[in-house]
Write a protein that holds these residues in place. Structure first.
Motif, PDB file in Angstrom:
ATOM      1  N   VAL A 118       0.845  -1.192   0.000  1.00 25.46           N
ATOM      2  CA  VAL A 118       0.000   0.000   0.000  1.00 25.46           C
ATOM      3  C   VAL A 118       0.879   1.241   0.000  1.00 25.46           C
ATOM      4  O   VAL A 118       1.979   1.234   0.550  1.00 25.46           O
ATOM      5  CB  VAL A 118      -0.963   0.020   1.217  1.00 25.46           C
ATOM      6  CG1 VAL A 118      -1.978  -1.096   1.132  1.00 25.46           C
ATOM      7  CG2 VAL A 118      -0.193  -0.043   2.527  1.00 25.46           C
ATOM      8  N   GLU A 119       0.391   2.290  -0.632  1.00 24.58           N
ATOM      9  CA  GLU A 119       1.143   3.542  -0.670  1.00 24.58           C
ATOM     10  C   GLU A 119       0.194   4.717  -0.515  1.00 24.58           C
ATOM     11  O   GLU A 119      -0.985   4.635  -0.862  1.00 24.58           O
ATOM     12  CB  GLU A 119       1.927   3.668  -1.976  1.00 24.58           C
ATOM     13  CG  GLU A 119       1.077   3.654  -3.221  1.00 24.58           C
ATOM     14  CD  GLU A 119       1.926   3.829  -4.478  1.00 24.58           C
ATOM     15  OE1 GLU A 119       3.121   4.133  -4.350  1.00 24.58           O
ATOM     16  OE2 GLU A 119       1.370   3.670  -5.585  1.00 24.58           O
ATOM     17  N   ASP A 120       0.742   5.794   0.032  1.00 22.95           N
ATOM     18  CA  ASP A 120      -0.033   7.012   0.237  1.00 22.95           C
ATOM     19  C   ASP A 120      -0.024   7.849  -1.035  1.00 22.95           C
ATOM     20  O   ASP A 120       1.038   8.130  -1.600  1.00 22.95           O
ATOM     21  CB  ASP A 120       0.567   7.816   1.391  1.00 22.95           C
ATOM     22  CG  ASP A 120      -0.259   9.051   1.713  1.00 22.95           C
ATOM     23  OD1 ASP A 120      -0.181  10.019   0.928  1.00 22.95           O
ATOM     24  OD2 ASP A 120      -0.963   9.039   2.722  1.00 22.95           O
ATOM     25  N   ARG A 121      -1.234   8.246  -1.467  1.00 21.40           N
ATOM     26  CA  ARG A 121      -1.370   9.142  -2.613  1.00 21.40           C
ATOM     27  C   ARG A 121      -2.285  10.295  -2.211  1.00 21.40           C
ATOM     28  O   ARG A 121      -3.495  10.095  -2.045  1.00 21.40           O
ATOM     29  CB  ARG A 121      -1.966   8.422  -3.821  1.00 21.40           C
ATOM     30  CG  ARG A 121      -1.105   7.318  -4.407  1.00 21.40           C
ATOM     31  CD  ARG A 121      -1.737   6.744  -5.658  1.00 21.40           C
ATOM     32  NE  ARG A 121      -1.111   5.496  -6.045  1.00 21.40           N
ATOM     33  CZ  ARG A 121      -1.621   4.673  -6.957  1.00 21.40           C
ATOM     34  NH1 ARG A 121      -2.779   4.977  -7.546  1.00 21.40           N
ATOM     35  NH2 ARG A 121      -1.009   3.542  -7.262  1.00 21.40           N
ATOM     36  N   VAL A 154     -10.430   0.193   4.742  1.00 23.13           N
ATOM     37  CA  VAL A 154     -10.237  -0.613   5.951  1.00 23.13           C
ATOM     38  C   VAL A 154      -9.031  -1.517   5.737  1.00 23.13           C
ATOM     39  O   VAL A 154      -8.904  -2.163   4.694  1.00 23.13           O
ATOM     40  CB  VAL A 154     -11.474  -1.478   6.270  1.00 23.13           C
ATOM     41  CG1 VAL A 154     -11.224  -2.325   7.527  1.00 23.13           C
ATOM     42  CG2 VAL A 154     -12.705  -0.616   6.452  1.00 23.13           C
ATOM     43  N   ILE A 155      -8.146  -1.551   6.719  1.00 19.11           N
ATOM     44  CA  ILE A 155      -7.027  -2.495   6.699  1.00 19.11           C
ATOM     45  C   ILE A 155      -7.266  -3.524   7.787  1.00 19.11           C
ATOM     46  O   ILE A 155      -7.376  -3.173   8.972  1.00 19.11           O
ATOM     47  CB  ILE A 155      -5.686  -1.785   6.917  1.00 19.11           C
ATOM     48  CG1 ILE A 155      -5.333  -0.964   5.669  1.00 19.11           C
ATOM     49  CG2 ILE A 155      -4.572  -2.789   7.227  1.00 19.11           C
ATOM     50  CD1 ILE A 155      -4.086  -0.142   5.819  1.00 19.11           C
ATOM     51  N   ILE A 198       0.385   3.804   7.440  1.00 19.34           N
ATOM     52  CA  ILE A 198      -0.888   3.220   7.875  1.00 19.34           C
ATOM     53  C   ILE A 198      -1.339   3.871   9.181  1.00 19.34           C
ATOM     54  O   ILE A 198      -2.512   4.231   9.342  1.00 19.34           O
ATOM     55  CB  ILE A 198      -0.745   1.697   8.026  1.00 19.34           C
ATOM     56  CG1 ILE A 198      -0.460   1.060   6.666  1.00 19.34           C
ATOM     57  CG2 ILE A 198      -1.993   1.096   8.666  1.00 19.34           C
ATOM     58  CD1 ILE A 198      -0.118  -0.411   6.739  1.00 19.34           C
ATOM     59  N   PHE A 199      -0.422   4.028  10.112  1.00 14.25           N
ATOM     60  CA  PHE A 199      -0.767   4.678  11.376  1.00 14.25           C
ATOM     61  C   PHE A 199      -1.241   6.117  11.143  1.00 14.25           C
ATOM     62  O   PHE A 199      -2.229   6.564  11.729  1.00 14.25           O
ATOM     63  CB  PHE A 199       0.437   4.674  12.321  1.00 14.25           C
ATOM     64  CG  PHE A 199       0.898   3.306  12.747  1.00 14.25           C
ATOM     65  CD1 PHE A 199      -0.006   2.266  12.903  1.00 14.25           C
ATOM     66  CD2 PHE A 199       2.238   3.066  12.994  1.00 14.25           C
ATOM     67  CE1 PHE A 199       0.419   1.009  13.298  1.00 14.25           C
ATOM     68  CE2 PHE A 199       2.668   1.812  13.399  1.00 14.25           C
ATOM     69  CZ  PHE A 199       1.752   0.780  13.543  1.00 14.25           C
ATOM     70  N   LEU A 228      -7.755   1.094  10.739  1.00 13.06           N
ATOM     71  CA  LEU A 228      -6.866  -0.042  11.000  1.00 13.06           C
ATOM     72  C   LEU A 228      -7.564  -0.991  11.962  1.00 13.06           C
ATOM     73  O   LEU A 228      -7.798  -0.667  13.119  1.00 13.06           O
ATOM     74  CB  LEU A 228      -5.550   0.449  11.600  1.00 13.06           C
ATOM     75  CG  LEU A 228      -4.532  -0.641  11.965  1.00 13.06           C
ATOM     76  CD1 LEU A 228      -4.164  -1.483  10.754  1.00 13.06           C
ATOM     77  CD2 LEU A 228      -3.290  -0.019  12.584  1.00 13.06           C
ATOM     78  N   PHE A 229      -7.867  -2.175  11.472  1.00 17.17           N
ATOM     79  CA  PHE A 229      -8.652  -3.132  12.245  1.00 17.17           C
ATOM     80  C   PHE A 229      -7.848  -4.432  12.362  1.00 17.17           C
ATOM     81  O   PHE A 229      -7.727  -5.168  11.400  1.00 17.17           O
ATOM     82  CB  PHE A 229      -9.967  -3.407  11.506  1.00 17.17           C
ATOM     83  CG  PHE A 229     -11.018  -4.038  12.371  1.00 17.17           C
ATOM     84  CD1 PHE A 229     -12.018  -3.258  12.924  1.00 17.17           C
ATOM     85  CD2 PHE A 229     -11.014  -5.389  12.627  1.00 17.17           C
ATOM     86  CE1 PHE A 229     -12.999  -3.830  13.721  1.00 17.17           C
ATOM     87  CE2 PHE A 229     -11.977  -5.960  13.431  1.00 17.17           C
ATOM     88  CZ  PHE A 229     -12.974  -5.183  13.970  1.00 17.17           C
ATOM     89  N   THR A 230      -7.279  -4.720  13.469  1.00 19.86           N
ATOM     90  CA  THR A 230      -7.279  -4.004  14.730  1.00 19.86           C
ATOM     91  C   THR A 230      -5.945  -3.265  14.890  1.00 19.86           C
ATOM     92  O   THR A 230      -4.967  -3.617  14.218  1.00 19.86           O
ATOM     93  CB  THR A 230      -7.440  -4.968  15.921  1.00 19.86           C
ATOM     94  OG1 THR A 230      -6.361  -5.923  15.882  1.00 19.86           O
ATOM     95  CG2 THR A 230      -8.731  -5.753  15.805  1.00 19.86           C
TER      96      THR A 230
END
Length: 446
Positions: free
Chosen positions: A224-227, A240-241, A263-264, A274-276
């Motif tokens: 995953v990457e931030d855009r 949802v992760i 992610i954080f 973020l689950f969990t």
């Protein structure tokens, strides 16, 4: 002692020409389970609905007690709490990266049935627990078979589909994050390189989730990457992760912290759920059970909570580097009662590092206790699981097996169950990663 439905099922299975002993082959051929590479027990397990739902209520109540331990016992001081659990600074920093938030009710409690009641072995507060892919699908596949469906109708059998409950949970987590008019996108993320070992398991889970109309994908944390402030998996915006990467996997990866930090940040910004959270590890640590069981803490619990703890939890104590007379007395007790105790490392799972006193020599057990003190472990009273008689479809003979039950729970409550089974007394640890002859079984209630 076993249950009456098992007795009736085995009686019918032993009848000449009965199709029931071979019914599991229809589960093995079921398309929804095709990705899974494990083996199945030749029959499901049966349990009274009221009994397993009552135990689920106990598990949920115990979840609330466990997640309150930092406040109850340490005045909310997570440094002291982590020290009591043996969590070092590096791991603590990662675990409480989001501020020490309380995780949602989600996980799998593992227990044995001793012939009278269930006893809790581990509460499994985590999202990386296995079995949710099979827990609902095995009973569903069995009920698609006409002979089994007839038996189920005659005896009023049913089940709770774990996949359906998890799907509802994940979709609800993504509501308000996904753009209007778009289904939430859920990404199950393994640790760096984790899919090499767990792809078949998670792909089975993916297929189950998609069967409940969840836009569900499987990848690794580095995919995953931030855009522009939104995490993407390829061209897909992620809402949802489902965290299936562990603390150890992130620490062991050279760039682990860099992989998880986006992610954080996205969770904190509200652009992903973020689950969990990593904070689950504050409460999945086995030493939490020792904090509940320790007589020194009984004044911190209500009478109802003490009754709950005593009812469901075997005697459990922490081993740690402690020269106090009380700890020396504990070690002497553990050495003297080897055959009634099992040792479990605090931070591992899947049976890794577990030592059964009753299969060890005095010398081996003493050495295991020393390692437990040095590395952090619990000793727990042995629970002997009841015999589960199973008709062998090849020989037509009844054989004795033993089972570890896995009870799933979500924010909505009880979310179904499954079991792992081994031939009776063949292995002190019952788990698909711990012992090669372990079989998976569906669970139906009556």
């Amino acid at each position: 002692m076993t249950d009456r439905i098992t007795e009736l099922y085995n009686k019918e299975s032993l009848t000449q020409g009965s199709p029931l002993p071979g019914i599991i082959t229809e589960v093995e051929r079921d398309p929804a389970l095709a990705n899974w590479t494990g083996s199945y027990l030749s029959r499901p397990l049966f349990i009274e609905k009221a009994q397993i739902e009552a135990f689920a209520d106990d598990v949920l109540a115990l979840f609330d007690v466990i997640t309150s331990l930092p406040q109850r016992l340490f005045d909310g001081d997570l440094d002291r709490y982590c020290d009591a659990l043996g969590i070092d600074e590096q791991r603590k920093k990662l675990i409480i990266r989001l501020g020490g938030i309380t995780p949602p009710r989600y996980g799998r409690a593992d227990m044995y049935h001793n012939g009278t009641s269930f006893k809790l072995l581990e509460i499994g507060i985590a999202s990386e627990v296995g079995g949710a892919d099979r827990a609902g699908e095995i009973p569903r596949a069995l009920l698609d078979s006409a002979p089994f469906a007839a038996f189920a109708r005659e005896h009023g059998l049913g089940y709770t589909h774990t996949g359906a409950e998890v799907a509802k949970t994940l979709v609800a987590a993504g509501e308000g994050i996904a753009a209007p008019g778009r289904r939430p996108v859920v990404a199950l993320l393994e640790g760096p390189g984790g899919l090499a070992n767990y792809a078949s398991h998670w792909n089975t889970f993916r297929d189950v989730m998609r069967g409940f109309d969840v836009d569900f994908h499987v990848a690794e944390v580095g995919d995953v990457e931030d855009r522009d402030g939104k995490l993407h998996l390829g061209e897909l915006p992620v809402d949802v992760i489902l965290r299936c990467f562990t603390v150890e996997e992130i620490i062991e990866a050279e760039d682990g912290s860099d992989l998880v930090e986006p992610i954080f940040k996205a969770h904190e910004a509200g652009t992903v759920f973020l689950f969990t959270p990593m904070e689950s590890n504050l409460f999945a640590n086995k030493a939490c059970l020792a904090l509940l069981s320790d007589p020194a803490h009984r004044s911190s619990f209500t009478e109802a909570e003490l009754e709950l703890i005593d009812r469901v939890l075997p005697w459990t104590r922490s081993l740690k580097a402690d020269p106090s007379p009380e700890h020396e007395e504990l070690l002497a007790h553990a050495r003297a009662h080897r055959e009634q105790l099992i040792l479990k490392p605090n931070a591992f799972y899947g049976g890794v590092g577990v030592i059964a006193g009753w299969t060890s020599t005095d010398e081996e057990w003493a050495a295991a206790l020393e390692r437990g003190v040095a590395e952090g472990a619990i000793v727990q009273e042995r629970v002997v699981p009841r015999s589960e008689p199973v008709v062998n479809p090849e020989t037509g003979e009844e054989e004795a097996w033993q089972a570890a039950w896995g009870l799933f729970y979500t924010p909505g409550g009880y979310a179904g169950a499954y079991a792992r089974a081994v031939p009776a007394f063949e292995s002190p640890v019952i788990g698909v990663t711990a012992y090669k002859n372990t079989r998976t079984a569906g669970v139906l209630h009556y």
